[in-house]
Design a protein around this motif. Sequence first.
Motif, mmCIF file in Angstrom:
data_model
loop_
_atom_site.group_PDB
_atom_site.id
_atom_site.type_symbol
_atom_site.label_atom_id
_atom_site.label_comp_id
_atom_site.label_asym_id
_atom_site.label_seq_id
_atom_site.Cartn_x
_atom_site.Cartn_y
_atom_site.Cartn_z
ATOM 1 N N ALA A 176 0.380 14.758 -17.881
ATOM 2 C CA ALA A 176 -0.796 14.143 -17.266
ATOM 3 C C ALA A 176 -0.431 13.355 -16.016
ATOM 4 C CB ALA A 176 -1.486 13.221 -18.266
ATOM 5 N N LEU A 177 0.833 12.952 -15.872
ATOM 6 C CA LEU A 177 1.264 12.187 -14.705
ATOM 7 C C LEU A 177 1.439 13.060 -13.470
ATOM 8 C CD1 LEU A 177 3.874 9.795 -16.333
ATOM 9 C CD2 LEU A 177 1.506 9.298 -15.702
ATOM 10 N N ALA A 178 1.688 14.325 -13.656
ATOM 11 C CA ALA A 178 1.864 15.244 -12.531
ATOM 12 C C ALA A 178 0.537 15.928 -12.239
ATOM 13 C CB ALA A 178 2.935 16.283 -12.867
ATOM 14 N N SER A 179 0.315 16.173 -10.968
ATOM 15 C CA SER A 179 -0.893 16.897 -10.587
ATOM 16 C C SER A 179 -0.775 18.345 -11.031
ATOM 17 C CB SER A 179 -1.068 16.860 -9.070
ATOM 18 O OG SER A 179 -1.253 15.537 -8.644
ATOM 19 N N ALA A 180 -1.903 19.019 -11.123
ATOM 20 C CA ALA A 180 -1.920 20.419 -11.542
ATOM 21 C C ALA A 180 -1.017 21.251 -10.636
ATOM 22 C CB ALA A 180 -3.339 20.953 -11.504
ATOM 23 N N GLY A 181 -0.150 22.032 -11.233
ATOM 24 C CA GLY A 181 0.704 22.942 -10.481
ATOM 25 C C GLY A 181 1.976 22.308 -9.929
ATOM 26 N N ARG A 182 2.234 21.028 -10.207
ATOM 27 C CA ARG A 182 3.451 20.376 -9.717
ATOM 28 C C ARG A 182 4.212 19.781 -10.881
ATOM 29 N NH1 ARG A 182 2.452 16.097 -5.292
ATOM 30 N NH2 ARG A 182 1.513 15.140 -7.103
ATOM 31 N N ALA A 218 6.182 15.108 -8.140
ATOM 32 C CA ALA A 218 5.110 14.118 -8.023
ATOM 33 C C ALA A 218 5.701 12.721 -7.827
ATOM 34 C CB ALA A 218 4.220 14.165 -9.260
ATOM 35 N N ALA A 219 6.754 12.414 -8.551
ATOM 36 C CA ALA A 219 7.402 11.110 -8.424
ATOM 37 C C ALA A 219 8.047 10.949 -7.052
ATOM 38 C CB ALA A 219 8.438 10.925 -9.523
ATOM 39 N N LEU A 220 8.731 11.987 -6.593
ATOM 40 C CA LEU A 220 9.355 11.949 -5.273
ATOM 41 C C LEU A 220 8.313 11.705 -4.189
ATOM 42 C CD1 LEU A 220 11.759 12.356 -3.345
ATOM 43 C CD2 LEU A 220 11.227 14.809 -3.404
ATOM 44 N N GLU A 221 7.208 12.424 -4.256
ATOM 45 C CA GLU A 221 6.155 12.259 -3.262
ATOM 46 C C GLU A 221 5.557 10.859 -3.307
ATOM 47 O OE1 GLU A 221 3.280 15.408 -3.475
ATOM 48 O OE2 GLU A 221 4.752 16.931 -2.917
ATOM 49 N N ALA A 222 5.308 10.355 -4.507
ATOM 50 C CA ALA A 222 4.710 9.025 -4.650
ATOM 51 C C ALA A 222 5.643 7.938 -4.124
ATOM 52 C CB ALA A 222 4.357 8.762 -6.109
ATOM 53 N N LEU A 223 6.907 8.015 -4.475
ATOM 54 C CA LEU A 223 7.867 7.016 -4.013
ATOM 55 C C LEU A 223 8.093 7.101 -2.512
ATOM 56 C CD1 LEU A 223 10.451 7.223 -6.929
ATOM 57 C CD2 LEU A 223 8.914 5.310 -6.407
ATOM 58 N N SER A 224 8.172 8.308 -2.001
ATOM 59 C CA SER A 224 8.371 8.492 -0.568
ATOM 60 C C SER A 224 7.167 8.004 0.222
ATOM 61 C CB SER A 224 8.625 9.972 -0.257
ATOM 62 O OG SER A 224 9.784 10.422 -0.912
ATOM 63 N N LEU A 225 5.982 8.315 -0.248
ATOM 64 C CA LEU A 225 4.765 7.860 0.417
ATOM 65 C C LEU A 225 4.695 6.337 0.435
ATOM 66 C CD1 LEU A 225 2.060 8.491 1.768
ATOM 67 C CD2 LEU A 225 1.053 8.626 -0.513
ATOM 68 N N THR A 232 10.832 6.176 8.097
ATOM 69 C CA THR A 232 10.064 6.739 9.208
ATOM 70 C C THR A 232 9.436 8.068 8.806
ATOM 71 O OG1 THR A 232 11.934 8.010 10.060
ATOM 72 C CG2 THR A 232 11.704 5.728 10.855
ATOM 73 N N GLY A 233 8.595 8.588 9.683
ATOM 74 C CA GLY A 233 8.023 9.907 9.450
ATOM 75 C C GLY A 233 9.097 10.981 9.378
ATOM 76 N N ALA A 234 10.124 10.852 10.222
ATOM 77 C CA ALA A 234 11.230 11.822 10.195
ATOM 78 C C ALA A 234 11.986 11.754 8.869
ATOM 79 C CB ALA A 234 12.178 11.567 11.364
ATOM 80 N N GLN A 235 12.176 10.557 8.351
ATOM 81 C CA GLN A 235 12.846 10.410 7.063
ATOM 82 C C GLN A 235 11.975 10.953 5.927
ATOM 83 O OE1 GLN A 235 13.464 6.191 7.702
ATOM 84 N NE2 GLN A 235 15.690 6.481 7.632
ATOM 85 N N LEU A 236 10.681 10.720 6.029
ATOM 86 C CA LEU A 236 9.748 11.270 5.043
ATOM 87 C C LEU A 236 9.821 12.796 5.048
ATOM 88 C CD1 LEU A 236 7.439 10.717 3.007
ATOM 89 C CD2 LEU A 236 5.862 10.839 4.954
ATOM 90 N N ARG A 237 9.832 13.361 6.229
ATOM 91 C CA ARG A 237 9.944 14.820 6.383
ATOM 92 C C ARG A 237 11.200 15.343 5.691
ATOM 93 N NH1 ARG A 237 11.040 17.538 12.191
ATOM 94 N NH2 ARG A 237 11.802 19.499 11.397
#
Length: 76
Positions: free
Chosen positions: A3-9, A14-21, A30-35
Amino acid sequence: MDALASAGRDLSRAALEALSLEAYLQRRITGAQLRHLLGFETPMQVDAFLKDHGVELEYSLDDLERDRQTHRRLGL
């Protein structure tokens, strides 16, 4: 845990994206580091990711003026 991950991920992505965001929003990366962290190939992918998460792109009057000067220099 599913339930913590979005559908299909998976949860780790999901954790990496949330922490990075969150780090980006707090201006710790920076945006480059996020990339790099998220494995995106282009800055446009970062822009799309940020848009999908409701983050407005930062574009100042100085950015606009630099773009205008570049367009003039290139004859566009």
